[in-house]
Design a protein around this motif. Structure first.
Motif, mmCIF file in Angstrom:
data_model
loop_
_atom_site.group_PDB
_atom_site.id
_atom_site.type_symbol
_atom_site.label_atom_id
_atom_site.label_comp_id
_atom_site.label_asym_id
_atom_site.label_seq_id
_atom_site.Cartn_x
_atom_site.Cartn_y
_atom_site.Cartn_z
ATOM 1 N N LEU A 1 -0.268 17.174 0.542
ATOM 2 C CA LEU A 1 -0.750 16.164 -0.043
ATOM 3 C C LEU A 1 -1.022 16.586 -1.518
ATOM 4 N N LEU B 1 1.489 16.618 -4.553
ATOM 5 C CA LEU B 1 2.289 15.417 -5.048
ATOM 6 C C LEU B 1 1.216 14.531 -5.415
ATOM 7 N N ARG C 1 10.437 16.463 2.170
ATOM 8 C CA ARG C 1 9.376 15.657 1.622
ATOM 9 C C ARG C 1 9.647 14.412 1.423
ATOM 10 N N PRO D 1 2.967 9.127 8.410
ATOM 11 C CA PRO D 1 3.103 10.298 7.544
ATOM 12 C C PRO D 1 2.311 10.861 6.730
ATOM 13 N N LEU D 2 1.319 9.784 6.317
ATOM 14 C CA LEU D 2 0.100 10.245 5.507
ATOM 15 C C LEU D 2 -1.135 10.600 6.574
ATOM 16 N N ALA E 1 -0.122 14.358 7.633
ATOM 17 C CA ALA E 1 0.175 15.253 6.419
ATOM 18 C C ALA E 1 -1.144 16.137 6.390
ATOM 19 N N MET F 1 9.651 11.501 3.535
ATOM 20 C CA MET F 1 8.837 10.502 4.092
ATOM 21 C C MET F 1 7.777 10.498 3.524
ATOM 22 N N LEU F 2 7.062 11.962 2.940
ATOM 23 C CA LEU F 2 5.775 11.937 2.596
ATOM 24 C C LEU F 2 5.821 11.613 1.220
ATOM 25 N N VAL F 3 6.764 11.652 0.511
ATOM 26 C CA VAL F 3 6.410 11.098 -0.720
ATOM 27 C C VAL F 3 6.945 9.427 -0.634
#
Lengths: 203, 203
Positions: free
Chosen positions: A183, A186, B148, A174-175, A178, B150-152
């Motif tokens: 990004l 958050l 969001r 995911p990172l 992204a 998964m990203l979080v």
DNA sequence: CGGGTGATTCAACAAGCGTAGAATTCAACA
DNA sequence: TGTTGAATTCTACGCTTGTTGAATCACCCG
């Protein structure tokens, strides 16, 4: 009979940009394989050059590494610019500044290469420590106050390093995928939370 | 004439705990030098044993690494326990659980060794990815909701990795020296902020 | 046009690496 | 008491690494 193939030794005709090519190849190699993982032979091959030429220019692998890891920008400036933002936007500003700075080709590679190398090479670790302290920790901590300022600043920095590591080294899904736009807000909120955790330093 | 020195070959008298000693030495070596940096000869020397014995037991360096990196605890349990806390305390619970889990001797070494090795060894990186996804990312994301999630979750995880990296690998001063008691509340608040950034998943 | 300087390559070294195979010694069981 | 098997070491092979020294060729200055 005229042999048109390259001679087995000696200087090449025309202008010479080899030195820069070697440095670029070295940066790329250290970036993606770390100090230990990168080999002089590999770097030389990437620059289409004999390994001995690399050492002729840079003396040793360490010397090459030092030259390759000279930052093409002043990271103190990046942080300072972010800290100049109004208090309640500093987290966001720092997130944006840091992410875009190391996402840009030619600068991010250096920092990631340094991180990679710090893992297996104590000299690199010392250099990374020094870099992080001078360019990030001290300025950020100076904008805060109280006994926890240094700890808070280093926690914020550790988050930046974590994103860097997860995104570019471990490449956790995911990172790694992204977008910066997704990004930044958050991450910015998390950093802002650290800025709010310690009182502001007097101007 | 009776020679009391150790014989040049052959089995030693008494019970044999060599296999475990080798594994312990390997864990320590991978922990502090990463996969590439650690050498079979070095591990064997630390275990006071011939290098060939290491391979006799574990087949290859990769096999030894796999054996050494088998986690002595289930990280899914650590995360699950933290997520069982009431919603507004999950950040704190996760921070405490993660920090104490890898601070404990015998378990933290494994995770850090994995991180270290992931930098220079693609197989280790894949294993770390898999581990992080299964044991941390998926459970955490499952406790959240929305696009969001998964990203979080991965941002929260990246912060944990960043603290790990800064504290144990780069050894940046303030973080390396900080006590768990000082670290947990601050880190917990940052993680909590991520939990609050996405709606809670229905029970 | 001749010589020096720098660019470039070749070949080789010593050290360290993972690994393989044979040899030696002990423990356990028939 | 043999015999089998596991534990342990020795030696050595082949590979890769950083590094070196000599050799070759092109450019530039006098």
């Amino acid at each position: 009979m005229v042999t048109s193939s390259t001679p087995r030794g000696g200087r090449r005709p025309g202008a010479t940009s080899t030195r820069a090519a070697i440095l670029a190849a070295a940066r790329a190699a250290f970036f993606e394989r770390s100090y230990d993982g990168a080999t002089i032979r590999g770097i030389a091959a990437a620059a289409a050059v004999d390994p001995a030429l690399v050492l002729h220019y840079y003396g040793s692998k360490r010397g090459l590494f030092a030259a390759a890891m000279d930052l093409p920008f002043d990271p103190g400036d990046v942080v300072a610019a972010a800290l100049a933002a109004p208090r309640e936007e500093r987290g966001l500003a720092l997130a944006r500044a840091a992410l875009t700075a190391w996402e840009a080709p030619g600068s991010g590679e250096v920092l990631i290469g340094l991180m990679r190398s710090a893992v297996s090479d104590e000299a690199s670790a010392a250099r990374l420590r020094e870099f992080l302290t001078e360019a990030v920790l001290v300025p950020v901590a100076a904008s805060l106050e109280g006994p926890r300022a240094m700890l808070v600043a280093s926690l914020a920095m550790s988050h930046l390093m974590g994103v860097l590591f997860a995104r570019h080294i471990a490449r956790v899904g995911p990172l790694a995928d992204a977008s910066l736009a997704g990004l930044v807000p958050l991450l910015g909120a998390a950093l802002q939370q650290y800025f709010d955790a310690a009182p502001e330093a007097p101007a």
